[in-house]
Design a protein around this motif. Structure first.
Motif, PDB file in Angstrom:
ATOM      1  N   GLU A 281       0.935  -1.204   0.071  1.00  0.00           N
ATOM      2  CA  GLU A 281       0.130  -0.018  -0.150  1.00  0.00           C
ATOM      3  C   GLU A 281       0.967   1.255   0.088  1.00  0.00           C
ATOM      4  O   GLU A 281       0.619   2.384  -0.751  1.00  0.00           O
ATOM      5  N   GLU A 282       1.958   1.126   0.685  1.00  0.00           N
ATOM      6  CA  GLU A 282       2.991   2.292   1.029  1.00  0.00           C
ATOM      7  C   GLU A 282       3.501   2.442  -0.288  1.00  0.00           C
ATOM      8  O   GLU A 282       3.919   3.618  -0.972  1.00  0.00           O
ATOM      9  N   ALA A 283       3.825   1.375  -1.072  1.00  0.00           N
ATOM     10  CA  ALA A 283       4.677   1.531  -2.268  1.00  0.00           C
ATOM     11  C   ALA A 283       3.587   2.020  -3.334  1.00  0.00           C
ATOM     12  O   ALA A 283       4.132   2.845  -4.451  1.00  0.00           O
ATOM     13  N   ASP A 284       2.420   1.667  -3.236  1.00  0.00           N
ATOM     14  CA  ASP A 284       1.290   2.308  -4.257  1.00  0.00           C
ATOM     15  C   ASP A 284       1.251   3.944  -4.129  1.00  0.00           C
ATOM     16  O   ASP A 284       1.385   4.481  -5.072  1.00  0.00           O
ATOM     17  N   ASP A 285       1.369   4.372  -2.932  1.00  0.00           N
ATOM     18  CA  ASP A 285       1.487   5.640  -2.659  1.00  0.00           C
ATOM     19  C   ASP A 285       2.756   6.500  -3.190  1.00  0.00           C
ATOM     20  O   ASP A 285       2.362   7.677  -3.446  1.00  0.00           O
ATOM     21  N   VAL A 286       3.950   5.978  -3.156  1.00  0.00           N
ATOM     22  CA  VAL A 286       4.884   6.652  -3.404  1.00  0.00           C
ATOM     23  C   VAL A 286       5.063   6.558  -4.987  1.00  0.00           C
ATOM     24  O   VAL A 286       6.230   7.220  -5.488  1.00  0.00           O
ATOM     25  N   GLN A 287       4.588   5.750  -5.751  1.00  0.00           N
ATOM     26  CA  GLN A 287       4.908   5.551  -7.091  1.00  0.00           C
ATOM     27  C   GLN A 287       4.503   6.958  -7.729  1.00  0.00           C
ATOM     28  O   GLN A 287       3.537   7.686  -7.617  1.00  0.00           O
ATOM     29  N   GLU A 288       5.228   7.321  -8.845  1.00  0.00           N
ATOM     30  CA  GLU A 288       5.218   8.570  -9.414  1.00  0.00           C
ATOM     31  C   GLU A 288       4.379   8.440 -10.891  1.00  0.00           C
ATOM     32  O   GLU A 288       4.717   8.209 -11.872  1.00  0.00           O
ATOM     33  N   VAL A 289       3.146   8.211 -10.659  1.00  0.00           N
ATOM     34  CA  VAL A 289       2.214   7.633 -11.761  1.00  0.00           C
ATOM     35  C   VAL A 289       2.224   8.747 -12.849  1.00  0.00           C
ATOM     36  O   VAL A 289       1.924   8.430 -14.016  1.00  0.00           O
ATOM     37  N   ALA A 290       2.442   9.926 -12.481  1.00  0.00           N
ATOM     38  CA  ALA A 290       2.426  11.104 -13.614  1.00  0.00           C
ATOM     39  C   ALA A 290       3.732  11.311 -14.322  1.00  0.00           C
ATOM     40  O   ALA A 290       3.484  12.203 -15.357  1.00  0.00           O
ATOM     41  N   GLN A 291       4.624  10.742 -13.705  1.00  0.00           N
ATOM     42  CA  GLN A 291       5.815  10.968 -14.437  1.00  0.00           C
ATOM     43  C   GLN A 291       5.772  10.460 -16.042  1.00  0.00           C
ATOM     44  O   GLN A 291       5.607   9.457 -16.048  1.00  0.00           O
ATOM     45  N   LYS A 292       6.264  11.393 -16.698  1.00  0.00           N
ATOM     46  CA  LYS A 292       6.404  11.038 -18.037  1.00  0.00           C
ATOM     47  C   LYS A 292       8.029  10.870 -18.451  1.00  0.00           C
ATOM     48  O   LYS A 292       8.782  11.689 -18.065  1.00  0.00           O
ATOM     49  N   LEU A 293       8.294   9.530 -18.849  1.00  0.00           N
ATOM     50  CA  LEU A 293       9.802   9.275 -19.290  1.00  0.00           C
ATOM     51  C   LEU A 293      10.055   9.464 -20.645  1.00  0.00           C
ATOM     52  O   LEU A 293       8.963   8.973 -21.536  1.00  0.00           O
ATOM     53  N   THR A 294      11.278   9.539 -21.029  1.00  0.00           N
ATOM     54  CA  THR A 294      11.591   9.518 -22.301  1.00  0.00           C
ATOM     55  C   THR A 294      12.695   8.415 -22.315  1.00  0.00           C
ATOM     56  O   THR A 294      13.768   8.569 -22.063  1.00  0.00           O
ATOM     57  N   ILE A 295      12.179   7.185 -22.693  1.00  0.00           N
ATOM     58  CA  ILE A 295      12.994   5.847 -22.856  1.00  0.00           C
ATOM     59  C   ILE A 295      12.970   5.390 -24.005  1.00  0.00           C
ATOM     60  O   ILE A 295      11.594   5.099 -24.310  1.00  0.00           O
ATOM     61  N   LEU A 296      13.898   5.242 -24.633  1.00  0.00           N
ATOM     62  CA  LEU A 296      14.041   4.655 -26.090  1.00  0.00           C
ATOM     63  C   LEU A 296      14.707   3.595 -26.075  1.00  0.00           C
ATOM     64  O   LEU A 296      15.875   3.150 -25.057  1.00  0.00           O
ATOM     65  N   ALA A 297      14.262   2.179 -26.505  1.00  0.00           N
ATOM     66  CA  ALA A 297      14.821   1.051 -26.595  1.00  0.00           C
ATOM     67  C   ALA A 297      14.437   0.295 -28.017  1.00  0.00           C
ATOM     68  O   ALA A 297      13.552   0.287 -28.581  1.00  0.00           O
ATOM     69  N   SER A 298      15.847  -0.032 -28.573  1.00  0.00           N
ATOM     70  CA  SER A 298      15.765  -0.132 -29.936  1.00  0.00           C
ATOM     71  C   SER A 298      16.579  -1.599 -30.114  1.00  0.00           C
ATOM     72  O   SER A 298      17.475  -1.994 -29.165  1.00  0.00           O
ATOM     73  N   ASP A 299      16.285  -2.494 -31.089  1.00  0.00           N
ATOM     74  CA  ASP A 299      16.970  -3.565 -31.351  1.00  0.00           C
ATOM     75  C   ASP A 299      17.110  -4.110 -32.992  1.00  0.00           C
ATOM     76  O   ASP A 299      15.900  -3.575 -33.537  1.00  0.00           O
ATOM     77  N   ILE A 300      17.971  -4.701 -33.511  1.00  0.00           N
ATOM     78  CA  ILE A 300      17.777  -5.003 -35.041  1.00  0.00           C
ATOM     79  C   ILE A 300      17.014  -5.955 -35.276  1.00  0.00           C
ATOM     80  O   ILE A 300      16.364  -6.020 -36.253  1.00  0.00           O
ATOM     81  N   ASP A 301      16.734  -6.832 -34.138  1.00  0.00           N
ATOM     82  CA  ASP A 301      15.710  -7.927 -34.203  1.00  0.00           C
ATOM     83  C   ASP A 301      14.402  -7.738 -33.749  1.00  0.00           C
ATOM     84  O   ASP A 301      14.085  -7.522 -32.724  1.00  0.00           O
ATOM     85  N   GLY A 302      13.309  -7.746 -34.827  1.00  0.00           N
ATOM     86  CA  GLY A 302      12.017  -7.559 -34.574  1.00  0.00           C
ATOM     87  C   GLY A 302      11.265  -8.203 -33.590  1.00  0.00           C
ATOM     88  O   GLY A 302      10.401  -7.799 -32.759  1.00  0.00           O
ATOM     89  N   SER A 303      11.881  -9.708 -33.599  1.00  0.00           N
ATOM     90  CA  SER A 303      11.062 -10.733 -32.752  1.00  0.00           C
ATOM     91  C   SER A 303      11.391 -10.383 -31.392  1.00  0.00           C
ATOM     92  O   SER A 303      10.739 -10.439 -30.239  1.00  0.00           O
ATOM     93  N   MET A 304      12.706  -9.762 -30.896  1.00  0.00           N
ATOM     94  CA  MET A 304      13.057  -9.382 -29.578  1.00  0.00           C
ATOM     95  C   MET A 304      12.247  -7.891 -29.365  1.00  0.00           C
ATOM     96  O   MET A 304      12.083  -8.052 -28.011  1.00  0.00           O
TER      97      MET A 304
END
Length: 374
Positions: free
Chosen positions: A240-263
């Motif tokens: 419950e405490e973990a739920d309370d401190v989550q930054e749910v409104a935080q917008k992140l800029t995380i890019l993840a790429s790979d040459i393999d489409g199945s991955m």
């Protein structure tokens, strides 16, 4: 009740685990492969729920010097086993012995088990064998240079098993190692983040969980949940405490790429299971074709290592492509984990700093390229 505890860590990650514990308010003592601290039951739950880079959290039931088997038997028997193990407890005993007189691990385990059974039989007035049909209480006796530590594992399966990885690639990075790699950088949630060889997505997923302040152990089961003396309300409150401190409104800029489409498909599945799919921009793209206008970000990559000689040429060609694609991104701090000491030469630039880490049993180096200050 306050228990003497330690969190186990892969070699090279002890400082990361110590930093996490200090951030939670614990005083720590760092040793090879573990970090000691003290805590009560709610704190045992909290550390299992929140530690990102650790493997396990263990209670120290006793520690002593030991030079012969008679002494081992008596000192184990003298420990307060009835405080931890109910009559029906299932208690397998794992063992380790390094640079010690008692070098036979199987004998150390057998005698430790016998001593516990003796003590329990006396306490519970049993003449027959103990049933061992109840909850699981995983024990370990570890002897290093004739100093023994007897511990009870509160975690169960290693903490790297977060519960979100549905599928993995050929050489997946453990989740706690991926989290540690992110924690070893200067990344903050308001900065861009990139993993250009994301595979099954572990590094960007762990970055997203850090950025959102999401408890890494939220979705998994712990050994302590099956113990008679554990109150389930403690875990419920911690979640419950973990739920309370989550930054749910935080917008992140995380890019993840790979040459393999199945991955990329696998990575998306795992990210969805972790609840961070919408925080990560997944894309199938080769290193040589990667472009971004973003600045002042952090790149973390676990590229192929080329362990087999036949793979080495292809891997070094990939490192060369990385140097060409990312060498221009001078406002980005970049971190590359590989066991190939020829990395810098192929990449085309000497690293700012190297850090020795172990990816499982494999010695690797984290090659760090820090961003230009300007």
């Amino acid at each position: 009740m306050t228990y003497p505890l330690f969190a186990t860590a892969a070699s090279g990650l002890e400082a990361v685990v110590a930093k996490e514990l200090k951030h939670m308010g614990f005083e720590t003592q760092t040793e090879l492969g573990r970090v000691r601290f003290e805590g009560d039951l709610p704190e045992i739950v909290k550390t299992n729920l929140w530690l990102r880079a650790a493997d396990r959290v263990k209670i120290i039931i006793g520690e002593f010097d030991v030079y012969d088997f008679d002494s081992l038997f008596e000192q184990v028997k003298a420990l307060p086993w009835d405080q931890y193990l109910p009559l029906d407890a299932a208690f397998p005993v794992a063992g380790r012995s390094v640079k010690s007189k008692l070098f036979s691990v199987s004998d150390v385990q057998r005698l430790t088990k016998k001593a516990i059974v003796d003590k329990m039989s006396n306490v519970y007035h049993r003449q027959t064998r103990l049933p061992e049909t109840g909850g699981l209480y995983p024990l370990e006796i570890s002897i290093l240079k004739n100093h023994a530590i007897v511990s009870l594992d509160t975690s169960g399966s290693s903490l790297f098993k977060r519960g979100y990885r549905l599928e993995k690639g050929d050489a997946p990075l453990k989740e706690n190692m991926a989290a540690a790699l992110v924690e070893l950088t200067n990344w903050h949630a308001d900065m861009p983040f990139l993993d250009p060889v994301c595979g099954s997505g572990t590094i960007p997923i762990e970055a997203a969980m850090i950025g959102l302040n999401r408890a890494p152990g939220y979705q998994r089961h712990f050994a302590f949940e099956d113990w008679l003396w554990f109150d389930p309300a403690i875990l419920a409150q911690a979640k419950e405490e973990a739920d309370d401190v989550q930054e749910v409104a935080q917008k992140l800029t995380i890019l993840a790429s790979d040459i393999d489409g199945s991955m990329i498909d696998i990575a998306k599945l795992n990210a969805h299971q972790a609840g961070v799919l919408h925080q990560i921009q997944f894309k199938q793209v080769a290193i040589k074709d990667f472009r971004t206008e973003l600045k002042h970000g952090v790149l973390v990559a676990n590229p192929p290592y080329g362990e087999r000689l036949s793979d080495q040429t292809a891997v070094r060609d990939l490192y060369r492509q990385m140097g060409q694609a990312f060498g221009q991104m001078t406002t980005w701090s970049q971190y590359y984990l590989t066991s190939d000491l020829g990395f810098e030469k192929a990449f085309g630039k000497k690293s700012t700093k190297r850090r020795k880490l172990y990816n499982g049993a494999l010695r690797t180096d984290l090659f760090q390229y820090w961003a230009n200050k300007h």
